[in-house]
Each structure stands twice: as structure tokens, then as C-alpha cells.
Design a protein around this motif. Structure first.
Motif, PDB file in Angstrom:
ATOM      1  N   ARG A 260       0.838  -1.239   0.029  1.00  0.00           N
ATOM      2  CA  ARG A 260       0.087   0.014   0.139  1.00  0.00           C
ATOM      3  C   ARG A 260       0.901   1.225  -0.115  1.00  0.00           C
ATOM      4  O   ARG A 260       0.433   2.247  -0.493  1.00  0.00           O
ATOM      5  CB  ARG A 260      -1.015  -0.032   1.251  1.00  0.00           C
ATOM      6  N   GLU A 261       2.017   1.233   0.697  1.00  0.00           N
ATOM      7  CA  GLU A 261       2.888   2.412   0.776  1.00  0.00           C
ATOM      8  C   GLU A 261       3.942   2.759  -0.466  1.00  0.00           C
ATOM      9  O   GLU A 261       4.638   3.550  -0.597  1.00  0.00           O
ATOM     10  CB  GLU A 261       3.744   2.396   1.756  1.00  0.00           C
ATOM     11  N   GLU A 262       3.609   1.762  -1.499  1.00  0.00           N
ATOM     12  CA  GLU A 262       4.419   1.789  -2.682  1.00  0.00           C
ATOM     13  C   GLU A 262       3.785   2.259  -3.808  1.00  0.00           C
ATOM     14  O   GLU A 262       2.486   1.848  -3.915  1.00  0.00           O
ATOM     15  CB  GLU A 262       5.361   0.785  -2.829  1.00  0.00           C
ATOM     16  N   ARG A 263       4.199   3.118  -4.733  1.00  0.00           N
ATOM     17  CA  ARG A 263       3.655   3.479  -5.896  1.00  0.00           C
ATOM     18  C   ARG A 263       3.464   2.184  -7.062  1.00  0.00           C
ATOM     19  O   ARG A 263       4.291   1.622  -7.297  1.00  0.00           O
ATOM     20  CB  ARG A 263       4.211   4.566  -6.714  1.00  0.00           C
TER      21      ARG A 263
ATOM     22  N   LYS B 276       3.922  11.646  -8.425  1.00  0.00           N
ATOM     23  CA  LYS B 276       5.305  11.960  -8.444  1.00  0.00           C
ATOM     24  C   LYS B 276       5.458  12.231  -6.703  1.00  0.00           C
ATOM     25  O   LYS B 276       6.407  11.802  -6.205  1.00  0.00           O
ATOM     26  CB  LYS B 276       5.766  13.103  -9.063  1.00  0.00           C
ATOM     27  N   SER B 277       4.514  12.943  -6.288  1.00  0.00           N
ATOM     28  CA  SER B 277       4.609  13.342  -4.658  1.00  0.00           C
ATOM     29  C   SER B 277       4.347  12.404  -3.818  1.00  0.00           C
ATOM     30  O   SER B 277       4.396  12.527  -2.752  1.00  0.00           O
ATOM     31  CB  SER B 277       4.243  14.438  -4.683  1.00  0.00           C
ATOM     32  N   ALA B 278       3.836  11.088  -4.361  1.00  0.00           N
ATOM     33  CA  ALA B 278       2.865  10.125  -3.682  1.00  0.00           C
ATOM     34  C   ALA B 278       2.012  10.578  -2.709  1.00  0.00           C
ATOM     35  O   ALA B 278       1.498   9.690  -1.635  1.00  0.00           O
ATOM     36  CB  ALA B 278       4.198   9.402  -2.600  1.00  0.00           C
ATOM     37  N   LYS B 279       1.429  11.654  -3.076  1.00  0.00           N
ATOM     38  CA  LYS B 279      -0.018  11.835  -2.656  1.00  0.00           C
ATOM     39  C   LYS B 279      -0.966  10.894  -2.970  1.00  0.00           C
ATOM     40  O   LYS B 279      -1.846  10.723  -2.251  1.00  0.00           O
ATOM     41  CB  LYS B 279      -0.345  13.384  -3.136  1.00  0.00           C
ATOM     42  N   ILE B 280      -0.830  10.378  -4.035  1.00  0.00           N
ATOM     43  CA  ILE B 280      -1.774   9.103  -4.395  1.00  0.00           C
ATOM     44  C   ILE B 280      -0.760   8.001  -4.781  1.00  0.00           C
ATOM     45  O   ILE B 280       0.377   8.480  -5.246  1.00  0.00           O
ATOM     46  CB  ILE B 280      -2.528   9.297  -5.887  1.00  0.00           C
ATOM     47  N   ARG B 281      -1.161   6.941  -4.369  1.00  0.00           N
ATOM     48  CA  ARG B 281      -0.231   5.671  -4.692  1.00  0.00           C
ATOM     49  C   ARG B 281      -0.256   4.819  -5.802  1.00  0.00           C
ATOM     50  O   ARG B 281       0.216   4.029  -6.255  1.00  0.00           O
ATOM     51  CB  ARG B 281      -0.231   4.906  -3.332  1.00  0.00           C
ATOM     52  N   VAL B 282      -1.588   4.943  -6.248  1.00  0.00           N
ATOM     53  CA  VAL B 282      -2.046   4.101  -7.501  1.00  0.00           C
ATOM     54  C   VAL B 282      -2.572   5.050  -8.529  1.00  0.00           C
ATOM     55  O   VAL B 282      -3.659   5.771  -8.556  1.00  0.00           O
ATOM     56  CB  VAL B 282      -3.264   3.117  -7.077  1.00  0.00           C
ATOM     57  N   LEU B 283      -2.062   4.926  -9.797  1.00  0.00           N
ATOM     58  CA  LEU B 283      -2.556   5.815 -10.920  1.00  0.00           C
ATOM     59  C   LEU B 283      -3.004   4.628 -12.144  1.00  0.00           C
ATOM     60  O   LEU B 283      -2.085   3.814 -12.467  1.00  0.00           O
ATOM     61  CB  LEU B 283      -1.181   6.553 -11.568  1.00  0.00           C
ATOM     62  N   VAL B 284      -4.103   4.808 -12.554  1.00  0.00           N
ATOM     63  CA  VAL B 284      -4.653   3.868 -13.511  1.00  0.00           C
ATOM     64  C   VAL B 284      -4.423   4.541 -15.048  1.00  0.00           C
ATOM     65  O   VAL B 284      -4.831   5.909 -14.938  1.00  0.00           O
ATOM     66  CB  VAL B 284      -5.893   3.528 -13.394  1.00  0.00           C
ATOM     67  N   ALA B 285      -3.707   4.055 -15.772  1.00  0.00           N
ATOM     68  CA  ALA B 285      -3.578   4.774 -17.150  1.00  0.00           C
ATOM     69  C   ALA B 285      -3.928   3.941 -18.190  1.00  0.00           C
ATOM     70  O   ALA B 285      -3.822   2.773 -18.251  1.00  0.00           O
ATOM     71  CB  ALA B 285      -2.256   5.268 -17.367  1.00  0.00           C
TER      72      ALA B 285
ATOM     73  N   GLY C 142       8.466  -0.552 -18.627  1.00  0.00           N
ATOM     74  CA  GLY C 142       9.482   0.546 -18.820  1.00  0.00           C
ATOM     75  C   GLY C 142       9.279   1.468 -17.877  1.00  0.00           C
ATOM     76  O   GLY C 142      10.477   2.395 -17.788  1.00  0.00           O
ATOM     77  N   ARG C 143       8.220   1.641 -17.059  1.00  0.00           N
ATOM     78  CA  ARG C 143       8.047   2.851 -16.550  1.00  0.00           C
ATOM     79  C   ARG C 143       8.516   2.427 -14.895  1.00  0.00           C
ATOM     80  O   ARG C 143       8.536   3.434 -13.793  1.00  0.00           O
ATOM     81  CB  ARG C 143       6.357   3.143 -16.278  1.00  0.00           C
ATOM     82  N   THR C 144       8.770   1.297 -14.820  1.00  0.00           N
ATOM     83  CA  THR C 144       9.636   0.804 -13.420  1.00  0.00           C
ATOM     84  C   THR C 144      10.866   0.501 -13.794  1.00  0.00           C
ATOM     85  O   THR C 144      11.467   0.488 -14.791  1.00  0.00           O
ATOM     86  CB  THR C 144       8.871  -0.296 -12.703  1.00  0.00           C
ATOM     87  N   ALA C 145      11.646   0.257 -12.654  1.00  0.00           N
ATOM     88  CA  ALA C 145      13.071  -0.250 -12.788  1.00  0.00           C
ATOM     89  C   ALA C 145      13.859   0.909 -13.506  1.00  0.00           C
ATOM     90  O   ALA C 145      14.761   0.797 -14.420  1.00  0.00           O
ATOM     91  CB  ALA C 145      13.332  -1.755 -13.577  1.00  0.00           C
ATOM     92  N   ARG C 146      13.507   2.081 -13.175  1.00  0.00           N
ATOM     93  CA  ARG C 146      14.047   3.638 -13.762  1.00  0.00           C
ATOM     94  C   ARG C 146      15.165   3.951 -13.079  1.00  0.00           C
ATOM     95  O   ARG C 146      15.337   3.525 -11.800  1.00  0.00           O
ATOM     96  CB  ARG C 146      13.268   4.523 -14.160  1.00  0.00           C
ATOM     97  N   ALA C 147      16.290   4.631 -13.726  1.00  0.00           N
ATOM     98  CA  ALA C 147      17.476   5.139 -12.916  1.00  0.00           C
ATOM     99  C   ALA C 147      18.261   3.995 -12.089  1.00  0.00           C
ATOM    100  O   ALA C 147      18.504   4.531 -10.909  1.00  0.00           O
ATOM    101  CB  ALA C 147      16.870   6.401 -12.196  1.00  0.00           C
ATOM    102  N   GLY C 148      18.362   2.871 -12.749  1.00  0.00           N
ATOM    103  CA  GLY C 148      19.178   2.045 -11.942  1.00  0.00           C
ATOM    104  C   GLY C 148      18.404   0.918 -10.992  1.00  0.00           C
ATOM    105  O   GLY C 148      19.114   0.234 -10.266  1.00  0.00           O
ATOM    106  N   ARG C 149      17.082   1.494 -10.835  1.00  0.00           N
ATOM    107  CA  ARG C 149      16.281   0.687  -9.716  1.00  0.00           C
ATOM    108  C   ARG C 149      15.649  -0.444  -9.897  1.00  0.00           C
ATOM    109  O   ARG C 149      15.544  -0.807 -11.232  1.00  0.00           O
ATOM    110  CB  ARG C 149      15.272   1.828  -9.068  1.00  0.00           C
ATOM    111  N   ALA C 150      15.326  -1.272  -9.284  1.00  0.00           N
ATOM    112  CA  ALA C 150      14.672  -2.678  -9.383  1.00  0.00           C
ATOM    113  C   ALA C 150      12.830  -2.320  -9.346  1.00  0.00           C
ATOM    114  O   ALA C 150      12.588  -1.383  -8.887  1.00  0.00           O
ATOM    115  CB  ALA C 150      14.969  -3.496  -8.642  1.00  0.00           C
ATOM    116  N   GLY C 151      12.292  -3.018 -10.188  1.00  0.00           N
ATOM    117  CA  GLY C 151      10.912  -3.070 -10.348  1.00  0.00           C
ATOM    118  C   GLY C 151      10.228  -4.380 -10.635  1.00  0.00           C
ATOM    119  O   GLY C 151      10.732  -5.181 -11.028  1.00  0.00           O
TER     120      GLY C 151
END
Length: 416
Positions: A243-246, A291-300, A333-342
Motif C-alpha cells: 500500500r505504501e509503494e507506488r 510523483k509526490s506520492a500523494k496518490i499511490r495508484v495511477l490507472v492509465a 519500462g515505467r518501473t526499474a528506472r534510474a538503476g532501480r528494481a521494479g
């Protein structure tokens, strides 16, 4: 190798260092030297690898070195992007690179006041980032002319093809200066791309840092086989675990995205949606809140797949599989950006088996199975008969009927 070794001006290198950007990515190392030498470039790289800087930094260097100013209603360099979100992201990055210089960056996209854009272009601009539709509207109104535009960039050119922008490109390109440098960047290489390159690029250098269709190494993928009516419950179950992750959730249609967002909101998640029925202000607000984590889930819908550059997106859900296989690559490709895991989690209903096979063919891998089992051929109805598949599943360890090649739960990531 660092940026000053690529030949960029010391002031530009210093601006990058101020932002903590000191080491070029592979696509930047390969593309920037050729671009600095004035060559046309075709760059192929997966999403999240730094393509904006690969074309943006040589443009900024060239325009700064020239030292001239744009004439009224002209643009010295033009970057075309398929979506408003991607155009906004490119403009934001370019402004960060040009900070402290005399160069101006403007953006023209649909969904916002055209009069304000007309007024902005009146003075002329060094770098213009545009979606093709709005640019043509401005050309028709004679608010901008491109005869002094000597630099053209086509970003995410494969999606431009998917969205039918080839007709707009045919209208825009002849209006540019005959002597120009053109760069084309893409994450995938559909067959039509070579035709685009032959038509608009002059003896281009091709740089490629990963095979088309390859996803970032740090993305963990899995697929759940379940009936369509079971998708919402499974999504809620999985979202509850983090719940606390985007999480970015992709739906196929605008109405489906909006309906799913409301269902998640009722389930107690801080959610928003972004799709073609939303105004530009609503879309911008949703992305800002995400981006600011005000919302945690974005449906697109896929309109957002190329324009969200948020390093902290931990999860991407394919609630509906895309019917264009390359779009799956862009989505995850929207996750694991800038060297992070996803993590990329896909749901597959019976009538989406063909879509899944197409995705795996493009990526040259079998996505590990997290739950359920591949649907049998008889259970996967034709697209015209969506939604009538029932709950029966094939329980064998092999692939879907006629699909060839066994699938292994948690199996190998890539085919030989």
C-alpha cells in the motif's frame, strides 16, 4: 568516460554536474559524439536509458555555440513527441539542461490554450517541443514557421507510427530547412521505421544499446492467468501487499481505466486516473500527485506509457494486456528506472492469450507464471467474442494449445 570527454561545452557539463549527472549512459556515450559531428542519428534503446539527454545535449551545445537568437515565430530546433505527457517530460528535462543559458524552451500540446501558445511563439524559440496535431494547428494559423528549423528530433517514433502520426510528419517535414540534422529515437524497431529513416534521415548512424523489445534488466516479470471477472479482486489483493509503494496500472480503454480507478478508490486506495478523456490540467495534476506520492495508484491507458518518468514507481500492473506487443515493453519500462528494481505483473484472461504470445515473441522470453495456468486454445475465444470464456483452464505444464514451447512457473527469463 564522462561528459566533458564527449566534447560538450564546459558550461553545459557544469550544469549537468550541478544536477548530479556526471556519467553518460550507454545510449548517450554512443549517440552524442555522432550528433556532435552533425550526423543524422537513429537511436534504439529501451525506455529509461537517457534518450532525452542523448539528443538534447548535442542540440543545446550546437545552439549555444552558434550564439544567434531565433527570429519571431520561428524555432531553431524541433522535437516531436507522440503524447502530451512525453512532451512535458522532454521540455522539463531540456529546461534543466539549459538553466543559466540564453536558450529558450517552449512546448505546444493539445488540451491547453492555443492562444497562450501563439503568444509564446511570437518571440521565437530556440527549442520547441511539440505534439504533431497541435503543431499543425499552429502552422495552419501561421503562428509559427519552420523554414529556419535546422534540427529535428523524432522521439518515440515507433509510437508515432502506432498513433497514425506518419501523415502529420509528411506534412511537417517539408516545411523545415532543407539543410538540417535529424535524429530519430525509439525503444522498438517496427518494419516501417526503416522507411521513416530512409525518407527523413540522411545516411544515419545507427546506435543500439539493447535489442528492440528488451526490457530493463532489473524488472521482475510475472503473469497471472485468471478470468476477466477475477481481475479486480486479484488487483486489490496484490495492491494490499504494498500500500505504501507506488503502482502504475494499465487498462486498455478510457472508460475501463476510469471505472477501475473508481473501484480502487472505493476499496480504500489513494488512486487517480489518466487517459484521453481527461483535460490536460487533470492529467498534469494526477502525475504531480503520483510523483509526490500523494496518490499511490495511477490507472492509465497507453497515452501515459511514454510520458511518465518517475524513478520511484515500484510496480507496473497490466490489468489488460495491450494488443500491440511493443506497448507492453513501454508500459513496464515505467518501473526499474534510474538503476532501480521494479516488478511488472500481468493479468491474462482467456481472450488475451494471443496478445500474451505476441508479447513473449517480441521479448524473446517466457514470462514466469505466478498463478493459474495458460489457457487452452479452445478456451481463448476470438477477439470478436470477448468475454465468453468461462473458468476452465488447461492444467498441463506446457504452453497454450498450439503455442509451442513449454512455460515454466518461475522459469527462465529469456529464450535461447
Amino acid at each position: 568516460m564522462d561528459f566533458d570527454m564527449l566534447g560538450l561545452s564546459p558550461k553545459l557539463v557544469a550544469r549537468l554536474a550541478e544536477q548530479g549527472i556526471t556519467e553518460p549512459t550507454p545510449i548517450q556515450k554512443q549517440a552524442i559524439p555522432h550528433a556532435m559531428n552533425g550526423r543524422d542519428v537513429m537511436g534504439l534503446a529501451q525506455t529509461g536509458t537517457g534518450k532525452t539527454a542523448a539528443f538534447g545535449l548535442p542540440l543545446i551545445h550546437a545552439l549555444t555555440t552558434e550564439g544567434t537568437k531565433p527570429a519571431p515565430k520561428t524555432a531553431r530546433g524541433l522535437i516531436l513527441a507522440p503524447t502530451r505527457e512525453l512532451a512535458n517530460q522532454i521540455a522539463e528535462n531540456l529546461r534543466s539542461y539549459t538553466g543559466g543559458s540564453h536558450l529558450s524552451v517552449a512546448i505546444v500540446v493539445g488540451g491547453v490554450s492555443i492562444n497562450r501558445q501563439i503568444n509564446r511563439l511570437e518571440r521565437g524559440v530556440d527549442l520547441l517541443v511539440a505534439t504533431p496535431g497541435r503543431l499543425i494547428d499552429l502552422l495552419d494559423r501561421r503562428a509559427v514557421r519552420l523554414d529556419e528549423t535546422r534540427f529535428l528530433v523524432l522521439d518515440e517514433a515507433d509510437q508515432m507510427l502506432d498513433m497514425g502520426f506518419i501523415h502529420a510528419l509528411r506534412k511537417i517535414a517539408p516545411l523545415l530547412a532543407p539543410e538540417r540534422q535529424t535524429m530519430l529515437f525509439s525503444a522498438t524497431m517496427p518494419k516501417l521505421m526503416n522507411e521513416i529513416a530512409q525518407a527523413y534521415l540522411d545516411n544515419p548512424v545507427r546506435v543500439e544499446v539493447s535489442p528492440p523489445g528488451k526490457v530493463a534488466d532489473k524488472v521482475t516479470q510475472e503473469v497471472h492467468f485468471l478470468p476477466k471477472e477475477g481481475k479486480q479482486g486479484k488487483l486489490v489483493e496484490l495492491l494490499q501487499r504494498h500500500r505504501e509503494e507506488r503502482a502504475l496500472v494499465f487498462a486498455r480503454t478510457k472508460h475501463g481505466a476510469e471505472r477501475l480507478m473508481k473501484q480502487l478508490d472505493r476499496a480504500g486506495f489513494a488512486a487517480a486516473s489518466i487517459h484521453g478523456n481527461k483535460s490536460q490540467n487533470q492529467r498534469d495534476r494526477a502525475i504531480t500527485d503520483f510523483k509526490s506520492a500523494k496518490i499511490r495508484v495511477l490507472v492509465a491507458t497507453d497515452v501515459a506509457a511514454r510520458g511518465i518518468d518517475i524513478p520511484g514507481v515500484e510496480y507496473v500492473y497490466n490489468f489488460d494486456l495491450p494488443n500491440v506487443p511493443e506497448n507492453y515493453v513501454h508500459r513496464i519500462g515505467r518501473t526499474a528506472r534510474a538503476g532501480r528494481a521494479g516488478e511488472a505483473i500481468a493479468f491474462c484472461a482467456p481472450d488475451e492469450m494471443g496478445d500474451l504470445r505476441g508479447i513473449e515473441k517480441v521479448m524473446k522470453l517466457s514470462i514466469p507464471v505466478a498463478s493459474g495456468a495458460p489457457w487452452a486454445e479452445a478456451e481463448a475465444p476470438a477477439k470478436s467474442g470477448r468475454g465468453g470464456a468461462g473458468n476452465r483452464r488447461r492444467r498441463s505444464s506446457g504452453g497454450a494449445g498450439g503455442g509451442g514451447g513449454g512455460r515454466r512457473s518461475g522459469g527462465g527469463r529469456r529464450a535461447a
